[in-house]
Write a protein that holds these residues in place. Sequence first.
Motif, PDB file in Angstrom:
ATOM      1  N   THR A  10       0.863  -1.185   0.000  1.00 41.00           N
ATOM      2  CA  THR A  10       0.000   0.000   0.000  1.00 41.00           C
ATOM      3  C   THR A  10       0.898   1.234   0.000  1.00 41.00           C
ATOM      4  N   ARG A  11       0.423   2.253  -0.668  1.00 46.02           N
ATOM      5  CA  ARG A  11       1.236   3.457  -0.818  1.00 46.02           C
ATOM      6  C   ARG A  11       0.319   4.649  -1.017  1.00 46.02           C
ATOM      7  N   GLU A  12       0.673   5.785  -0.455  1.00 42.74           N
ATOM      8  CA  GLU A  12      -0.038   7.036  -0.716  1.00 42.74           C
ATOM      9  C   GLU A  12       0.830   7.924  -1.581  1.00 42.74           C
ATOM     10  N   PHE A  13       0.171   8.607  -2.522  1.00 44.23           N
ATOM     11  CA  PHE A  13       0.870   9.520  -3.421  1.00 44.23           C
ATOM     12  C   PHE A  13       0.265  10.913  -3.299  1.00 44.23           C
ATOM     13  N   ALA A  14       1.110  11.912  -3.327  1.00 47.22           N
ATOM     14  CA  ALA A  14       0.661  13.307  -3.311  1.00 47.22           C
ATOM     15  C   ALA A  14       0.365  13.725  -4.745  1.00 47.22           C
ATOM     16  N   ALA A  15      -0.604  13.031  -5.337  1.00 47.06           N
ATOM     17  CA  ALA A  15      -0.974  13.273  -6.734  1.00 47.06           C
ATOM     18  C   ALA A  15      -2.413  12.807  -6.937  1.00 47.06           C
ATOM     19  N   PRO A  16      -3.123  13.421  -7.876  1.00 50.24           N
ATOM     20  CA  PRO A  16      -4.504  13.015  -8.143  1.00 50.24           C
ATOM     21  C   PRO A  16      -4.574  11.597  -8.724  1.00 50.24           C
ATOM     22  N   ARG A  17      -5.668  10.932  -8.433  1.00 44.37           N
ATOM     23  CA  ARG A  17      -5.864   9.548  -8.875  1.00 44.37           C
ATOM     24  C   ARG A  17      -5.736   9.404 -10.393  1.00 44.37           C
ATOM     25  N   GLU A  18      -6.269  10.354 -11.155  1.00 44.78           N
ATOM     26  CA  GLU A  18      -6.203  10.274 -12.613  1.00 44.78           C
ATOM     27  C   GLU A  18      -4.753  10.239 -13.100  1.00 44.78           C
ATOM     28  N   LEU A  19      -3.883  11.022 -12.464  1.00 48.39           N
ATOM     29  CA  LEU A  19      -2.475  11.037 -12.845  1.00 48.39           C
ATOM     30  C   LEU A  19      -1.799   9.709 -12.492  1.00 48.39           C
ATOM     31  N   VAL A  20      -2.092   9.174 -11.325  1.00 49.27           N
ATOM     32  CA  VAL A  20      -1.499   7.890 -10.928  1.00 49.27           C
ATOM     33  C   VAL A  20      -1.970   6.788 -11.879  1.00 49.27           C
ATOM     34  N   PHE A  21      -3.230   6.812 -12.271  1.00 47.89           N
ATOM     35  CA  PHE A  21      -3.735   5.825 -13.229  1.00 47.89           C
ATOM     36  C   PHE A  21      -2.995   5.953 -14.561  1.00 47.89           C
ATOM     37  N   ALA A  48       1.121  -0.517 -24.586  1.00 48.23           N
ATOM     38  CA  ALA A  48       0.010  -0.742 -23.668  1.00 48.23           C
ATOM     39  C   ALA A  48      -1.315  -0.548 -24.409  1.00 48.23           C
ATOM     40  N   ASP A  49      -1.996  -1.655 -24.661  1.00 49.62           N
ATOM     41  CA  ASP A  49      -3.335  -1.641 -25.246  1.00 49.62           C
ATOM     42  C   ASP A  49      -4.291  -1.820 -24.071  1.00 49.62           C
ATOM     43  N   VAL A  50      -4.609  -0.708 -23.422  1.00 54.51           N
ATOM     44  CA  VAL A  50      -5.278  -0.716 -22.122  1.00 54.51           C
ATOM     45  C   VAL A  50      -6.781  -0.943 -22.283  1.00 54.51           C
ATOM     46  N   ARG A  51      -7.135  -2.220 -22.350  1.00 51.64           N
ATOM     47  CA  ARG A  51      -8.542  -2.658 -22.411  1.00 51.64           C
ATOM     48  C   ARG A  51      -8.544  -4.135 -22.045  1.00 51.64           C
ATOM     49  N   PRO A  52      -9.654  -4.639 -21.522  1.00 49.95           N
ATOM     50  CA  PRO A  52      -9.691  -6.071 -21.217  1.00 49.95           C
ATOM     51  C   PRO A  52      -9.339  -6.893 -22.460  1.00 49.95           C
ATOM     52  N   GLY A  53      -8.371  -7.787 -22.331  1.00 50.06           N
ATOM     53  CA  GLY A  53      -7.889  -8.586 -23.443  1.00 50.06           C
ATOM     54  C   GLY A  53      -6.717  -7.968 -24.170  1.00 50.06           C
ATOM     55  N   GLY A  54      -6.461  -6.681 -23.933  1.00 48.86           N
ATOM     56  CA  GLY A  54      -5.327  -6.005 -24.552  1.00 48.86           C
ATOM     57  C   GLY A  54      -4.021  -6.452 -23.920  1.00 48.86           C
ATOM     58  N   THR A  55      -2.947  -6.263 -24.638  1.00 45.77           N
ATOM     59  CA  THR A  55      -1.637  -6.679 -24.140  1.00 45.77           C
ATOM     60  C   THR A  55      -0.801  -5.469 -23.743  1.00 45.77           C
ATOM     61  N   GLU A  77      -8.913  -6.542 -16.403  1.00 43.23           N
ATOM     62  CA  GLU A  77      -9.964  -5.599 -15.995  1.00 43.23           C
ATOM     63  C   GLU A  77      -9.378  -4.197 -16.024  1.00 43.23           C
ATOM     64  N   VAL A  78     -10.127  -3.257 -16.586  1.00 39.37           N
ATOM     65  CA  VAL A  78      -9.715  -1.862 -16.640  1.00 39.37           C
ATOM     66  C   VAL A  78     -10.915  -1.013 -16.269  1.00 39.37           C
ATOM     67  N   ARG A  79     -10.798  -0.300 -15.150  1.00 45.49           N
ATOM     68  CA  ARG A  79     -11.825   0.651 -14.729  1.00 45.49           C
ATOM     69  C   ARG A  79     -11.131   1.962 -14.378  1.00 45.49           C
ATOM     70  N   ALA A  80     -10.956   2.796 -15.395  1.00 43.23           N
ATOM     71  CA  ALA A  80     -10.267   4.071 -15.178  1.00 43.23           C
ATOM     72  C   ALA A  80     -11.137   4.983 -14.320  1.00 43.23           C
ATOM     73  N   PRO A  81     -10.552   5.700 -13.384  1.00 42.74           N
ATOM     74  CA  PRO A  81      -9.160   5.709 -12.952  1.00 42.74           C
ATOM     75  C   PRO A  81      -8.956   4.931 -11.651  1.00 42.74           C
ATOM     76  N   GLU A  82      -9.780   3.924 -11.402  1.00 45.87           N
ATOM     77  CA  GLU A  82      -9.745   3.299 -10.075  1.00 45.87           C
ATOM     78  C   GLU A  82      -9.151   1.899  -9.987  1.00 45.87           C
ATOM     79  N   ARG A  83      -9.117   1.141 -11.091  1.00 40.58           N
ATOM     80  CA  ARG A  83      -8.690  -0.251 -10.950  1.00 40.58           C
ATOM     81  C   ARG A  83      -8.084  -0.797 -12.242  1.00 40.58           C
ATOM     82  N   LEU A  84      -6.989  -1.530 -12.079  1.00 37.79           N
ATOM     83  CA  LEU A  84      -6.357  -2.285 -13.162  1.00 37.79           C
ATOM     84  C   LEU A  84      -6.078  -3.693 -12.652  1.00 37.79           C
ATOM     85  N   VAL A  85      -6.381  -4.678 -13.478  1.00 41.53           N
ATOM     86  CA  VAL A  85      -6.010  -6.059 -13.173  1.00 41.53           C
ATOM     87  C   VAL A  85      -5.346  -6.594 -14.443  1.00 41.53           C
TER      88      VAL A  85
END
Length: 148
Positions: A10-21, A48-55, A77-85
């Motif tokens: 776990t880590r906290e960043f002094a940056a907005p979530r959209e930027l971290v994503f 980075a083909d950022v979509r489910p099934g992308g490589t 799984e891709v749910r911008a800007p909150e989750r990547l699997v």
Amino acid sequence: MTTTRDFTITREFAAPRELVFRAWTDPQHLTRWYGPRGCSTPLDSISADVRPGGTWRATMVVDATGQEFPTGGFYLEVRAPERLVFTWREPGGDAESVITVDLADLGDGRTAMTFHQAGFTREDTRRGVHSGWTSAFERLAEHVTEDT
């Protein structure tokens, strides 16, 4: 019998979530932090083909020796800007694990990241990868702080 091992950072960043994503998904950002200290990841090695099934792929290069460590996988799984699997292939190897990155907006331009990696069959590999990510996340914190 094999045992699956995992870890969470776990880590906290002094940056907005959209930027971290974006730092996780945009090659222009990844080139600046992906890999532990002492490694670089050339922009031309990242896709980075950022979509489910992308490589995705990226090659870490040890700065002192030039030794290359290719990694890559598939987005599950891709749910911008909150989750990547996504899957993650060990550098230079064939073993794959699954990474989950959850990003929480803490307000005031701060983001909490929960990083979980599961699927290791060897404890020494798990320890080494944990150490590498810990170092990389120090670089990520510096990067997203510079960009705010």
